[in-house]
Write a protein that holds these residues in place. Structure first.
Motif, PDB file in Angstrom:
ATOM      1  N   GLY A 144     136.653  33.757  21.632  1.00  0.00           N
ATOM      2  CA  GLY A 144     136.764  33.704  20.174  1.00  0.00           C
ATOM      3  C   GLY A 144     137.096  32.313  19.664  1.00  0.00           C
ATOM      4  O   GLY A 144     137.604  32.161  18.553  1.00  0.00           O
ATOM      5  N   GLY A 145     136.818  31.278  20.490  1.00  0.00           N
ATOM      6  CA  GLY A 145     137.046  29.885  20.080  1.00  0.00           C
ATOM      7  C   GLY A 145     138.153  29.248  20.889  1.00  0.00           C
ATOM      8  O   GLY A 145     139.180  29.875  21.134  1.00  0.00           O
ATOM      9  N   ALA A 146     137.890  28.014  21.337  1.00  0.00           N
ATOM     10  CA  ALA A 146     138.883  27.272  22.137  1.00  0.00           C
ATOM     11  C   ALA A 146     138.431  25.827  22.202  1.00  0.00           C
ATOM     12  O   ALA A 146     137.240  25.541  22.056  1.00  0.00           O
ATOM     13  N   ALA A 147     139.375  24.915  22.442  1.00  0.00           N
ATOM     14  CA  ALA A 147     139.007  23.516  22.680  1.00  0.00           C
ATOM     15  C   ALA A 147     138.470  23.418  24.099  1.00  0.00           C
ATOM     16  O   ALA A 147     139.001  24.056  25.018  1.00  0.00           O
ATOM     17  N   VAL A 148     137.405  22.615  24.272  1.00  0.00           N
ATOM     18  CA  VAL A 148     136.758  22.464  25.578  1.00  0.00           C
ATOM     19  C   VAL A 148     136.807  20.989  25.976  1.00  0.00           C
ATOM     20  O   VAL A 148     136.372  20.140  25.211  1.00  0.00           O
ATOM     21  N   ILE A 149     137.393  20.708  27.127  1.00  0.00           N
ATOM     22  CA  ILE A 149     137.437  19.312  27.612  1.00  0.00           C
ATOM     23  C   ILE A 149     136.987  19.306  29.074  1.00  0.00           C
ATOM     24  O   ILE A 149     137.779  19.621  29.973  1.00  0.00           O
ATOM     25  N   PRO A 150     135.718  18.951  29.335  1.00  0.00           N
ATOM     26  CA  PRO A 150     135.257  18.936  30.731  1.00  0.00           C
ATOM     27  C   PRO A 150     135.951  17.837  31.542  1.00  0.00           C
ATOM     28  O   PRO A 150     136.248  16.761  31.011  1.00  0.00           O
ATOM     29  N   ALA A 151     136.240  18.124  32.796  1.00  0.00           N
ATOM     30  CA  ALA A 151     136.865  17.126  33.690  1.00  0.00           C
ATOM     31  C   ALA A 151     136.639  17.551  35.134  1.00  0.00           C
ATOM     32  O   ALA A 151     136.608  18.750  35.431  1.00  0.00           O
ATOM     33  N   ASP A 152     136.488  16.544  36.003  1.00  0.00           N
ATOM     34  CA  ASP A 152     136.440  16.812  37.439  1.00  0.00           C
ATOM     35  C   ASP A 152     137.838  16.516  37.983  1.00  0.00           C
ATOM     36  O   ASP A 152     138.260  15.357  38.025  1.00  0.00           O
ATOM     37  N   LEU A 153     138.534  17.543  38.398  1.00  0.00           N
ATOM     38  CA  LEU A 153     139.950  17.364  38.781  1.00  0.00           C
ATOM     39  C   LEU A 153     140.111  16.732  40.154  1.00  0.00           C
ATOM     40  O   LEU A 153     141.236  16.434  40.560  1.00  0.00           O
ATOM     41  N   THR A 154     139.005  16.506  40.878  1.00  0.00           N
ATOM     42  CA  THR A 154     139.116  15.760  42.133  1.00  0.00           C
ATOM     43  C   THR A 154     138.938  14.257  41.885  1.00  0.00           C
ATOM     44  O   THR A 154     139.010  13.467  42.814  1.00  0.00           O
ATOM     45  N   ASP A 155     138.678  13.901  40.627  1.00  0.00           N
ATOM     46  CA  ASP A 155     138.491  12.494  40.251  1.00  0.00           C
ATOM     47  C   ASP A 155     139.726  12.081  39.434  1.00  0.00           C
ATOM     48  O   ASP A 155     139.962  12.602  38.341  1.00  0.00           O
ATOM     49  N   ALA A 156     140.491  11.132  39.984  1.00  0.00           N
ATOM     50  CA  ALA A 156     141.773  10.766  39.355  1.00  0.00           C
ATOM     51  C   ALA A 156     141.578  10.288  37.916  1.00  0.00           C
ATOM     52  O   ALA A 156     142.370  10.638  37.027  1.00  0.00           O
ATOM     53  N   ASN A 157     140.492   9.517  37.661  1.00  0.00           N
ATOM     54  CA  ASN A 157     140.275   9.001  36.300  1.00  0.00           C
ATOM     55  C   ASN A 157     139.946  10.128  35.328  1.00  0.00           C
ATOM     56  O   ASN A 157     140.418  10.145  34.193  1.00  0.00           O
ATOM     57  N   SER A 158     139.134  11.058  35.814  1.00  0.00           N
ATOM     58  CA  SER A 158     138.726  12.177  34.966  1.00  0.00           C
ATOM     59  C   SER A 158     139.944  13.066  34.634  1.00  0.00           C
ATOM     60  O   SER A 158     140.137  13.475  33.483  1.00  0.00           O
ATOM     61  N   ALA A 159     140.785  13.330  35.635  1.00  0.00           N
ATOM     62  CA  ALA A 159     141.994  14.150  35.411  1.00  0.00           C
ATOM     63  C   ALA A 159     142.952  13.423  34.464  1.00  0.00           C
ATOM     64  O   ALA A 159     143.558  14.046  33.574  1.00  0.00           O
ATOM     65  N   ALA A 160     143.046  12.076  34.619  1.00  0.00           N
ATOM     66  CA  ALA A 160     143.945  11.310  33.752  1.00  0.00           C
ATOM     67  C   ALA A 160     143.447  11.351  32.312  1.00  0.00           C
ATOM     68  O   ALA A 160     144.229  11.560  31.369  1.00  0.00           O
ATOM     69  N   SER A 161     142.099  11.197  32.108  1.00  0.00           N
ATOM     70  CA  SER A 161     141.614  11.227  30.712  1.00  0.00           C
ATOM     71  C   SER A 161     141.808  12.604  30.091  1.00  0.00           C
ATOM     72  O   SER A 161     142.104  12.703  28.891  1.00  0.00           O
ATOM     73  N   LEU A 162     141.654  13.661  30.892  1.00  0.00           N
ATOM     74  CA  LEU A 162     141.909  15.010  30.361  1.00  0.00           C
ATOM     75  C   LEU A 162     143.338  15.085  29.806  1.00  0.00           C
ATOM     76  O   LEU A 162     143.562  15.529  28.678  1.00  0.00           O
ATOM     77  N   CYS A 163     144.298  14.632  30.613  1.00  0.00           N
ATOM     78  CA  CYS A 163     145.706  14.743  30.205  1.00  0.00           C
ATOM     79  C   CYS A 163     146.000  13.839  29.002  1.00  0.00           C
ATOM     80  O   CYS A 163     146.730  14.244  28.090  1.00  0.00           O
ATOM     81  N   GLU A 164     145.389  12.639  28.995  1.00  0.00           N
ATOM     82  CA  GLU A 164     145.619  11.729  27.856  1.00  0.00           C
ATOM     83  C   GLU A 164     145.085  12.357  26.573  1.00  0.00           C
ATOM     84  O   GLU A 164     145.716  12.287  25.525  1.00  0.00           O
ATOM     85  N   ARG A 165     143.902  13.002  26.684  1.00  0.00           N
ATOM     86  CA  ARG A 165     143.335  13.638  25.474  1.00  0.00           C
ATOM     87  C   ARG A 165     144.200  14.778  24.983  1.00  0.00           C
ATOM     88  O   ARG A 165     144.427  14.936  23.779  1.00  0.00           O
ATOM     89  N   ILE A 166     144.743  15.542  25.923  1.00  0.00           N
ATOM     90  CA  ILE A 166     145.603  16.662  25.512  1.00  0.00           C
ATOM     91  C   ILE A 166     146.854  16.117  24.814  1.00  0.00           C
ATOM     92  O   ILE A 166     147.262  16.606  23.762  1.00  0.00           O
ATOM     93  N   CYS A 167     147.443  15.058  25.397  1.00  0.00           N
ATOM     94  CA  CYS A 167     148.670  14.491  24.799  1.00  0.00           C
ATOM     95  C   CYS A 167     148.372  13.936  23.407  1.00  0.00           C
ATOM     96  O   CYS A 167     149.194  14.061  22.497  1.00  0.00           O
ATOM     97  N   ALA A 168     147.174  13.346  23.224  1.00  0.00           N
ATOM     98  CA  ALA A 168     146.844  12.745  21.921  1.00  0.00           C
ATOM     99  C   ALA A 168     146.512  13.816  20.881  1.00  0.00           C
ATOM    100  O   ALA A 168     146.915  13.700  19.722  1.00  0.00           O
ATOM    101  N   ASP A 169     145.788  14.856  21.285  1.00  0.00           N
ATOM    102  CA  ASP A 169     145.247  15.810  20.296  1.00  0.00           C
ATOM    103  C   ASP A 169     146.113  17.044  20.083  1.00  0.00           C
ATOM    104  O   ASP A 169     145.934  17.758  19.097  1.00  0.00           O
ATOM    105  N   PHE A 170     147.015  17.326  21.047  1.00  0.00           N
ATOM    106  CA  PHE A 170     147.817  18.560  20.927  1.00  0.00           C
ATOM    107  C   PHE A 170     149.292  18.190  21.028  1.00  0.00           C
ATOM    108  O   PHE A 170     149.783  17.898  22.121  1.00  0.00           O
TER     109      PHE A 170
END
Ligand SMILES: NC(=O)c1ccc[n+]([C@@H]2O[C@H](COP(=O)([O-])OP(=O)(O)OC[C@H]3O[C@@H](n4cnc5c(N)ncnc54)[C@H](OP(=O)(O)O)[C@@H]3O)[C@@H](O)[C@H]2O)c1
Length: 259
Positions: free
Chosen positions: A50-76
């Protein structure tokens, strides 16, 4: 814990248990951030919820996991909980497991939950929650996926230790140990195939939706560890009391090679 108006990050939300948790948490009134690698599958899971924020990331890639967390901290500004469901299997004896695949397995199943928790914990208020989707394989060594078992033993230890570390902040840590859940997990493994003589011998089978229901109930009732289905505790107890017998029975299951 109550779910209404609370925000949860769910990893592995594009499929199986993570996707079922997204739908079930949404039904409880939670707001969701969904992640995994595949955007299209995440958007389908978000629509189902019924609706959700979607942020794709490859969690085996340190940069991708870091950007996911940075986006969450900035937007939520606030995050009430994390459900760590992303995970992968590897059907092979430890000594036949491909070293690169073994490393990826440990990165996804163990190091990613540790790192994502480390980065996002400052966002989680007192009274929040962390859920680790582990496995009964983290309580009983399953020789047909030995390194997977080892990754889940490590996750169990992390989850139990984290609960103690966070006790003062009343952040609940729920460790979920499913037996066999009907999901695409067996098709998505890094190596090998489920043993032929085990495939038709699934005693404690549940659906992803039943597993998600158990997660919601576990959080609501402040549980520490749940085995899904509950009868799986009998297997855990039998392995503790009679290890030679249980391990001897496990030895009959050999993973099938796929080269
Ligand atoms: N099914 C079972 O019998 C069973 C039993 C006990 C425990 N478990 C545990 O339950 C959890 C969920 O498994 P499942 O059964 O739901 O399997 P699944 O349907 O294969 O789901 C696995 C999820 O992990 C995501 N994922 C895989 N690699 C990733 C990566 N590198 N980065 C980010 N996300 C990644 C996948 O999404 P993308 O492909 O979109 O990245 C998918 O959403 C796992 O931790 C598993 O160990 C499963």
């Amino acid at each position: 814990m109550q779910f209404r108006e609370k925000t949860f990050l769910i990893t592995g939300a594009s499929s199986g248990i993570g996707r079922a948790c997204a739908a079930r948490f949404a039904a409880e009134g939670a707001r969701l951030i969904l992640t995994s690698r595949r955007r299209d599958a995440l958007e389908a899971a978000a629509a189902q919820a019924g609706g959700a924020a979607v942020i794709p990331a490859d969690l085996t890639d340190a940069n991708s996991a870091a950007s996911l967390c940075e986006r969450i901290c900035a937007d939520f500004p606030r995050l009430d909980g994390i459900v760590h469901s992303a995970g992968v299997g590897l059907y092979a004896p430890s000594y036949d497991s491909h070293p690169d695949k073994a490393r990826r397995l440990l990165e996804l199943n163990f190091l990613a939950p540790v790192e994502i928790t480390r980065r996002l914990l400052p966002q989680i208020p007192d009274g929040g929650a962390v859920v680790t989707i582990s496995s009964v394989a983290g309580k009983i060594p399953l020789p047909w996926l030995n390194l997977y078992s080892a990754s889940k033993y490590a996750l169990n230890a992390f989850s139990d230790g984290l609960r103690i570390e966070l006790a003062e902040r009343r952040i609940g840590v729920l460790n979920v140990c499913p037996c066999y859940v009907e999901t695409p997990f067996q098709q998505n493994v890094l190596q090998g195939r489920v043993p032929a003589n085990l495939a038709g011998d699934r005693m404690f089978k549940v659906t992803a939706e039943e597993c998600a229901e158990a997660v919601v109930n576990g959080l609501r009732n402040g549980k520490r560890t749940i085995v899904v289905p509950r009868i799986g505790w009998l297997l855990v107890l039998a392995a503790r009391l009679f290890p030679a017998t249980v391990h001897g029975r496990m030895a009959q299951y050999k993973p099938r090679r796929v080269d």
